[in-house]
Write an enzyme that holds these catalytic residues in place. Sequence first.
Site, PDB file in Angstrom:
ATOM      1  N   GLY A 299      41.967  32.830  42.878  1.00  0.00           N
ATOM      2  CA  GLY A 299      41.355  31.514  42.997  1.00  0.00           C
ATOM      3  C   GLY A 299      41.772  30.763  44.253  1.00  0.00           C
ATOM      4  O   GLY A 299      41.514  29.567  44.380  1.00  0.00           O
TER       5      GLY A 299
ATOM      6  N   GLU B  16      47.140  33.809  34.435  1.00  0.00           N
ATOM      7  CA  GLU B  16      47.022  32.423  33.952  1.00  0.00           C
ATOM      8  C   GLU B  16      47.607  32.290  32.548  1.00  0.00           C
ATOM      9  O   GLU B  16      48.140  31.234  32.194  1.00  0.00           O
ATOM     10  CB  GLU B  16      45.545  31.980  34.000  1.00  0.00           C
ATOM     11  CG  GLU B  16      45.119  31.728  35.441  1.00  0.00           C
ATOM     12  CD  GLU B  16      43.663  32.025  35.745  1.00  0.00           C
ATOM     13  OE1 GLU B  16      42.859  32.131  34.802  1.00  0.00           O
ATOM     14  OE2 GLU B  16      43.336  32.161  36.943  1.00  0.00           O
TER      15      GLU B  16
ATOM     16  N   SER C 191      40.161  36.799  44.362  1.00  0.00           N
ATOM     17  CA  SER C 191      39.195  36.361  45.381  1.00  0.00           C
ATOM     18  C   SER C 191      38.294  37.496  45.875  1.00  0.00           C
ATOM     19  O   SER C 191      37.898  37.509  47.038  1.00  0.00           O
ATOM     20  CB  SER C 191      39.916  35.678  46.555  1.00  0.00           C
ATOM     21  OG  SER C 191      40.643  34.549  46.088  1.00  0.00           O
TER      22      SER C 191
ATOM     23  N   HIS D 248      46.640  38.288  31.591  1.00  0.00           N
ATOM     24  CA  HIS D 248      46.201  37.627  32.822  1.00  0.00           C
ATOM     25  C   HIS D 248      47.290  36.674  33.318  1.00  0.00           C
ATOM     26  O   HIS D 248      47.980  36.043  32.520  1.00  0.00           O
ATOM     27  CB  HIS D 248      44.903  36.854  32.577  1.00  0.00           C
ATOM     28  CG  HIS D 248      44.265  36.429  33.849  1.00  0.00           C
ATOM     29  ND1 HIS D 248      44.661  35.305  34.525  1.00  0.00           N
ATOM     30  CD2 HIS D 248      43.308  37.013  34.598  1.00  0.00           C
ATOM     31  CE1 HIS D 248      43.954  35.208  35.645  1.00  0.00           C
ATOM     32  NE2 HIS D 248      43.118  36.230  35.713  1.00  0.00           N
TER      33      HIS D 248
ATOM     34  N   GLY E  98      36.802  36.679  39.223  1.00  0.00           N
ATOM     35  CA  GLY E  98      36.770  35.354  38.611  1.00  0.00           C
ATOM     36  C   GLY E  98      35.616  34.541  39.162  1.00  0.00           C
ATOM     37  O   GLY E  98      34.469  34.671  38.737  1.00  0.00           O
ATOM     38  N   GLY E  99      35.903  33.711  40.149  1.00  0.00           N
ATOM     39  CA  GLY E  99      34.925  32.766  40.707  1.00  0.00           C
ATOM     40  C   GLY E  99      33.566  33.369  41.005  1.00  0.00           C
ATOM     41  O   GLY E  99      32.524  32.823  40.593  1.00  0.00           O
TER      42      GLY E  99
ATOM     43  N   ASN F  21      35.492  37.957  34.940  1.00  0.00           N
ATOM     44  CA  ASN F  21      36.330  37.148  34.055  1.00  0.00           C
ATOM     45  C   ASN F  21      35.882  35.704  34.249  1.00  0.00           C
ATOM     46  O   ASN F  21      36.205  35.084  35.255  1.00  0.00           O
ATOM     47  CB  ASN F  21      37.809  37.315  34.436  1.00  0.00           C
ATOM     48  CG  ASN F  21      38.715  36.370  33.665  1.00  0.00           C
ATOM     49  OD1 ASN F  21      38.268  35.712  32.709  1.00  0.00           O
ATOM     50  ND2 ASN F  21      39.976  36.285  34.072  1.00  0.00           N
ATOM     51  N   TRP F  22      35.147  35.219  33.268  1.00  0.00           N
ATOM     52  CA  TRP F  22      34.576  33.863  33.412  1.00  0.00           C
ATOM     53  C   TRP F  22      35.620  32.760  33.234  1.00  0.00           C
ATOM     54  O   TRP F  22      35.348  31.605  33.487  1.00  0.00           O
ATOM     55  CB  TRP F  22      33.457  33.673  32.392  1.00  0.00           C
ATOM     56  CG  TRP F  22      32.172  34.344  32.774  1.00  0.00           C
ATOM     57  CD1 TRP F  22      31.931  35.109  33.886  1.00  0.00           C
ATOM     58  CD2 TRP F  22      30.937  34.308  32.040  1.00  0.00           C
ATOM     59  NE1 TRP F  22      30.627  35.542  33.879  1.00  0.00           N
ATOM     60  CE2 TRP F  22      29.995  35.069  32.766  1.00  0.00           C
ATOM     61  CE3 TRP F  22      30.534  33.698  30.843  1.00  0.00           C
ATOM     62  CZ2 TRP F  22      28.677  35.237  32.323  1.00  0.00           C
ATOM     63  CZ3 TRP F  22      29.224  33.866  30.408  1.00  0.00           C
ATOM     64  CH2 TRP F  22      28.310  34.627  31.146  1.00  0.00           C
ATOM     65  N   LYS F  23      36.799  33.123  32.724  1.00  0.00           N
ATOM     66  CA  LYS F  23      37.831  32.111  32.432  1.00  0.00           C
ATOM     67  C   LYS F  23      37.212  31.016  31.551  1.00  0.00           C
ATOM     68  O   LYS F  23      36.374  31.342  30.715  1.00  0.00           O
ATOM     69  CB  LYS F  23      38.427  31.587  33.743  1.00  0.00           C
ATOM     70  CG  LYS F  23      38.865  32.754  34.645  1.00  0.00           C
ATOM     71  CD  LYS F  23      39.714  32.377  35.808  1.00  0.00           C
ATOM     72  CE  LYS F  23      40.095  33.635  36.594  1.00  0.00           C
ATOM     73  NZ  LYS F  23      40.963  33.369  37.728  1.00  0.00           N
TER      74      LYS F  23
ATOM     75  N   GLU G 148      46.363  42.269  40.052  1.00  0.00           N
ATOM     76  CA  GLU G 148      45.942  40.950  40.516  1.00  0.00           C
ATOM     77  C   GLU G 148      47.131  40.218  41.134  1.00  0.00           C
ATOM     78  O   GLU G 148      47.918  39.585  40.413  1.00  0.00           O
ATOM     79  CB  GLU G 148      45.390  40.128  39.346  1.00  0.00           C
ATOM     80  CG  GLU G 148      44.159  40.713  38.710  1.00  0.00           C
ATOM     81  CD  GLU G 148      43.264  39.655  38.070  1.00  0.00           C
ATOM     82  OE1 GLU G 148      42.084  39.639  38.401  1.00  0.00           O
ATOM     83  OE2 GLU G 148      43.763  38.838  37.279  1.00  0.00           O
TER      84      GLU G 148
HETATM   85  P1  13P Z   1      39.194  34.862  41.441  1.00  0.00           P
HETATM   86  O1  13P Z   1      38.198  35.983  41.689  1.00  0.00           O
HETATM   87  O2  13P Z   1      38.535  33.554  41.139  1.00  0.00           O
HETATM   88  O3  13P Z   1      40.242  34.806  42.485  1.00  0.00           O
HETATM   89  O4  13P Z   1      39.941  35.255  40.076  1.00  0.00           O
HETATM   90  C1  13P Z   1      40.472  36.527  39.957  1.00  0.00           C
HETATM   91  C2  13P Z   1      40.924  36.689  38.569  1.00  0.00           C
HETATM   92  O5  13P Z   1      41.863  36.052  38.132  1.00  0.00           O
HETATM   93  C3  13P Z   1      40.192  37.620  37.718  1.00  0.00           C
HETATM   94  O6  13P Z   1      40.852  37.824  36.507  1.00  0.00           O
END
Ligand code: 13P
Length: 253
Positions: free
Chosen positions: A175, A99, A215, A97, A236-237, A11-13, A169
């Site tokens: 994050g 966020e 993470s 998600h 994500g990251g 997930n590149w956000k 999640e």
């Molecule tokens: P991180 O891997 O950056 O913690 O993000 C997880 C995430 O929200 C994937 O959708």
Amino acid sequence: MKKRRYVIAGNWKMNQTPAETKEFINKFIPMVKDCVNSDIVLCVPFVDIPAAVSAVKDTNIKIGAQNVHFMKNGAYTGEISAQMLVESGVEYVIVGHSERRQYFAETDKTVNLRTKAALDAGLKVILCLGEVLEQRENGITEEVVSMQTKLDLLGVTEEQLKNVIIAYEPVWAIGTGLTATPQQADEACGVIRKVIGELYGQNAADEIIIQYGGSMNDKNAAELLAMENVDGGLIGGASLKPEALAAIVAAAQ
Ligand code: 13P
């Protein structure tokens, strides 16, 4: 022995431009070309979709979006419909998600509507849910993820459920560099699987893919993915670096 395929999704956000997307994917393709036991998905920003779909052509990498609106069309400035995604070559879409829930006022109601609209259009849905820290500290994780699973899937048929992946999640792990322990991840994914069994029967519970997200990286992926109820990751990251994401795909092999 695991019964289910892994799904490893990035997930590149709100990261990477179309040019960066092309560059990333060209580097990433040879790194994962021999992967056979996992589906690999990159969930990219809307404007990166054309570049991403073109770059992954004839490879084992699929493209996803990060959200979808629940109406078919109309006066919804700034929104994107499921049919627009389908016609753009997208196969997967992230819905719900944390966020989106936290910063864009999404509720289980809108998450449910989006899920159904995406499924009706033939998309595969990566449905995200998970508890916040306060809920975990108060010992109500099980109740929270059970309720989210039930509300977010209201009206989704057993046939449609085959196109649903659930991403557990925990919000406190996203994050933050804090990862759920493999046991915590397995337990919560197991709760979700149990609820799926109650709603749709044992076969559906055995077959549904449940990812862990929060993470996950190339160092901790192997341990998390080894757990019975964890069938993949939503990353994500670490998905912003081709080497790190490829290492997570390798950890699932
Ligand atoms: P991180 O891997 O950056 O913690 O993000 C997880 C995430 O929200 C994937 O959708």
